[in-house]
Design a protein around this motif. Structure first.
Motif, PDB file in Angstrom:
ATOM      1  N   SER A 290       0.861  -1.187   0.000  1.00 26.84           N
ATOM      2  CA  SER A 290       0.000   0.000   0.000  1.00 26.84           C
ATOM      3  C   SER A 290       0.902   1.243   0.000  1.00 26.84           C
ATOM      4  O   SER A 290       2.128   1.138   0.144  1.00 26.84           O
ATOM      5  CB  SER A 290      -0.874  -0.008   1.253  1.00 26.84           C
TER       6      SER A 290
ATOM      7  N   GLY B  43       1.311   3.643   2.195  1.00 25.75           N
ATOM      8  CA  GLY B  43       2.049   3.814   3.454  1.00 25.75           C
ATOM      9  C   GLY B  43       3.178   2.818   3.574  1.00 25.75           C
ATOM     10  O   GLY B  43       4.261   3.137   4.068  1.00 25.75           O
TER      11      GLY B  43
ATOM     12  N   TYR C  70       4.595   3.853   9.711  1.00 27.41           N
ATOM     13  CA  TYR C  70       3.930   3.951   8.400  1.00 27.41           C
ATOM     14  C   TYR C  70       3.432   2.583   7.943  1.00 27.41           C
ATOM     15  O   TYR C  70       2.410   2.468   7.280  1.00 27.41           O
ATOM     16  CB  TYR C  70       4.887   4.532   7.351  1.00 27.41           C
TER      17      TYR C  70
ATOM     18  N   GLU D  86      -1.920   2.114   8.221  1.00 26.42           N
ATOM     19  CA  GLU D  86      -3.056   1.893   7.309  1.00 26.42           C
ATOM     20  C   GLU D  86      -3.842   0.659   7.725  1.00 26.42           C
ATOM     21  O   GLU D  86      -5.064   0.631   7.630  1.00 26.42           O
ATOM     22  CB  GLU D  86      -2.564   1.769   5.868  1.00 26.42           C
TER      23      GLU D  86
ATOM     24  N   SER E 291      -5.799   1.759  10.895  1.00 28.90           N
ATOM     25  CA  SER E 291      -6.858   2.760  10.708  1.00 28.90           C
ATOM     26  C   SER E 291      -7.875   2.345   9.646  1.00 28.90           C
ATOM     27  O   SER E 291      -9.003   2.841   9.640  1.00 28.90           O
ATOM     28  CB  SER E 291      -6.245   4.102  10.311  1.00 28.90           C
TER      29      SER E 291
ATOM     30  N   PRO F 123      -6.109   4.795   3.698  1.00 30.42           N
ATOM     31  CA  PRO F 123      -4.758   5.172   3.248  1.00 30.42           C
ATOM     32  C   PRO F 123      -4.194   6.313   4.101  1.00 30.42           C
ATOM     33  O   PRO F 123      -4.951   7.068   4.723  1.00 30.42           O
ATOM     34  CB  PRO F 123      -4.987   5.644   1.802  1.00 30.42           C
ATOM     35  N   VAL F 124      -2.876   6.428   4.094  1.00 33.72           N
ATOM     36  CA  VAL F 124      -2.213   7.475   4.877  1.00 33.72           C
ATOM     37  C   VAL F 124      -2.664   8.854   4.412  1.00 33.72           C
ATOM     38  O   VAL F 124      -2.656   9.150   3.201  1.00 33.72           O
ATOM     39  CB  VAL F 124      -0.672   7.368   4.758  1.00 33.72           C
TER      40      VAL F 124
ATOM     41  N   THR G   7      -4.299  10.159   9.997  1.00 37.29           N
ATOM     42  CA  THR G   7      -4.784   8.870   9.473  1.00 37.29           C
ATOM     43  C   THR G   7      -5.569   8.121  10.552  1.00 37.29           C
ATOM     44  O   THR G   7      -6.658   7.603  10.287  1.00 37.29           O
ATOM     45  CB  THR G   7      -3.599   8.003   8.983  1.00 37.29           C
TER      46      THR G   7
END
Lengths: 494, 121
Positions: free
Chosen positions: A12, A14, A79, A83, A86, A89-90, A161
């Motif tokens: 991804s 992040g 990082y 993601e 949460s 995406p960042v 995020t």
């Protein structure tokens, strides 16, 4: 996603940014070892590179590279997991990517300046552009400001995020910890002409990073790592994260006093520092119970053997490096003789490696697995996984060996230089030329090469592990669901 | 405020300091193993490790001249190391009991325990 094929699209946004941080961290890890070896060699041959690359510079780059690669690793870890935690995406990823390049460039410039401007008077100009002169955080003022900006952007990425997406216990603790971590750095940016006051605030950065905020940060990373590799249940790891934070802060914050024994602070720091730092190992010992409880009640099916191996190394390294080696010389009655000798260096080597380097390396392996399409990394790896096993063994043997060698040299220094000779110049030279000290330095050098061999093998392994393996990763979860075994093996309650 | 360690007590100070942590870990380890695997035979060995810890604390206290205020530290260490494994054990049992309850809820409120680490690739 095809297992065994390295594709950046497997990650991804992040995680791609995290991978950049991991790559730089890995390079800086190598730089730390290289300059450490040069400095170690200069203990044995003081004329080596004299006037070209002095010991003071090598030592400084060795230590700074260590601090910065740890930070790069931690930032990468944050990082990497944000993601997933949460569910989105960042936030501000482009800014995060830009700041990565700014940060990396700034680090490179600072190191180049260290190497090319090694000697000269300390002035207001050199504080701003060359070197601030404070151990571990020598970066000049311009870089300090740059680091603060970079960390603020990093904090924004993580906090925004987490707050925009799903906020979990892990991200909540992470956000609060990052506020403290960034705030404490400011204490190291104020210059005082009084050396006692200057040291007083400088220790706020060093101690409250290493023995408070970094510990909590690693706790967050470890919690997520256990969920990922073992499938541990969120409720359990988060509960224990809160407990760990309470225990660590309970003794760790005022444990700061053990750095205030000899810098000109009031005498009450003997009592405060001695008392709280003596209690710092109790949480580490207590956590042994939790580890046994979990291993006794869970099936430890895991998806990434190298990562789990390094997480286990982290538990042991933290216990011995911070716990045993720290407590042996933390009381002022003995610290009077040991502070600033190779004894401190012995403790520092094992504690930094055990508590921090290990967990970053674990995440390097998690990143390698995901980069290669979530490839198989459990048992029965190609070649029986000899590369990761040997690199883990060599790195640990190397660091433990250096620790023991430095311990012998430090013991001799404390005894001869401090206790017998009373810390004078004559005592200093007598201790430096004593056979025990020299033999300790020789052995440290030998184990330093073993550490380097482990590092090179680890790099080779990270670049190749899982490549061409078509098996997909197993899904952890047996232990993670905290499935108590059949009634016969369920733990008895107290 | 402090009385430095005597020259002849250097080694005993370091050794007893290390033994406190190692004996503390051995006590915690054996204590937990005894409870987890229901092996009461191990418990005496756990307390034997604590006895080693106890002796190590006393030796350290003597070598480092922990008199006056420092007695509080000695007592706190002895109690702290004795009680910490018990406390952590109760926390373990408590947190896992709560988890059991979640796994078999009395009320039909589902709990989101999903995690990407638990999803297949």
């Amino acid at each position: 996603m095809k297992p065994g094929v390295s594709e950046i699209s497997n990650l991804s946004g992040g995680q791609q940014l995290a991978l950049k941080y991991f790559l730089v961290a890995g390079v800086l890890f190598g730089a730390q070892l290289f300059f450490g070896l040069l400095a170690g060699l200069q203990y044995l041959r003081p004329e080596f590179l004299y006037g070209i690359l002095d010991f003071s510079t090598n030592r400084m780059v060795h230590i700074n590279a260590m601090v910065v690669w740890m930070l790069f690793g931690f930032i990468g870890c944050a990082y990497w997991l944000i993601e997933d935690e949460s569910g989105i995406p960042v936030v501000g990823l482009k800014l995060g990517n830009l700041i990565f390049w700014v940060f990396t460039t700034a680090v490179a410039v600072v190191v180049v300046v260290y190497l090319f401007v090694q000697i000269g008077p300390g002035t207001d100009t050199t504080i701003w552009f060359i070197n601030e002169g404070r151990e571990y955080i020598e970066a000049p003022r311009w870089a300090d400001i740059g680091i603060v900006v970079c960390v603020l952007v990093f904090f924004f990425n993580i906090a925004a995020t987490a707050l925009k997406g799903r906020t979990t216990g892990i991200t909540g603790v992470l956000i609060l910890d990052l506020i403290a971590l960034a705030g404490l750095y400011l204490a190291g940016m104020v210059y005082f002409t009084n050396i006692s006051i200057d040291q007083y605030w400088w220790w706020w950065v060093i101690h409250l990073w290493v023995e408070a905020t970094w510990e909590v940060l690693v706790g967050c990373i470890m919690a997520w790592g256990l969920m990922t590799t073992l499938g541990a249940r969120r409720k359990i790891v988060q509960t224990w994260l809160y407990i760990e934070v309470a225990l660590m802060f309970g003794s760790g914050i005022l444990g700061l006093g053990h750095h205030y024994f000899w810098i000109g602070t009031p005498e009450y720091w003997f009592s405060i520092g001695g008392f709280f730092s003596a209690l710092e190992p109790i949480p580490l010992v207590a956590m042994v119970v939790h580890a046994i409880y979990d291993s006794g009640t869970h099936r430890f099916t895991n998806s990434n053997h190298p990562a789990l191996g390094w997480l286990i190394a982290h538990a042991f390294g933290n216990f011995f490096g911070a716990g045993v080696w720290g407590f042996m010389h933390t009381l002022p009655q003995i610290n009077l003789f040991t502070h600033g000798t190779q004894w401190t260096s012995s403790h520092g080597h094992l504690a930094f490696f055990g508590a921090y380097a290990t967990i970053n390396i674990a995440f390097f392996y998690l990143a390698a697995q995901k980069l290669r399409g979530n490839v198989w990394m459990a048992g029965e790896l190609a070649g029986n996984g000899w590369r990761w096993k040997w690199s883990l063994a060599l790195l640990n043997i190397g660091v433990v060996g250096m620790t023991m060698a430095l311990l012998i040299s430090g013991y001799e220094q404390s005894f001869v230089e401090r206790a017998i000779e009373g810390s004078g110049w004559a005592g200093y030279f007598a201790a430096q030329n004593h056979p025990w000290f020299i033999q300790g330095m020789v052995w440290r050098m030998a184990f330093g090469w073993i550490t380097l061999a482990g590092y090179l093998l680890m790099v080779w392994d990270l670049l190749t592990i899982g490549v061409g393996d078509s098996r997909a990763a197993i899904v952890p979860g047996g232990g993670g669901d905290a499935v108590l075994e059949e009634a016969g093996s369920a733990p008895a309650t107290a | 405020m402090i009385q430095p360690v005597d020259l002849q007590d250097f080694f005993i100070t370091f050794f007893s300091g290390a033994m406190i942590i190692i004996a503390g870990a051995a006590y915690a380890l054996l204590f937990a193993l005894s409870r987890v695997h229901r092996m009461p035979r191990l418990m005496p060995f756990a307390y034997l490790a604590y006895v080693f810890l106890f002796i190590s604390v006393l030796v350290l206290a003597e070598a480092t001249h922990l008199y006056g205020f420092w007695r509080i530290l000695v007592v706190t260490m002895l109690l702290g190391y004795l009680l910490a494994p018990h406390a952590i054990w109760h926390l373990c049992v408590g947190t896992h009991a709560a988890l059991e309850e979640d796994a078999n809820p009395k009320s039909p409120i589902p709990e989101d325990n999903t995690h990407s680490g638990r999803r297949s690739a």
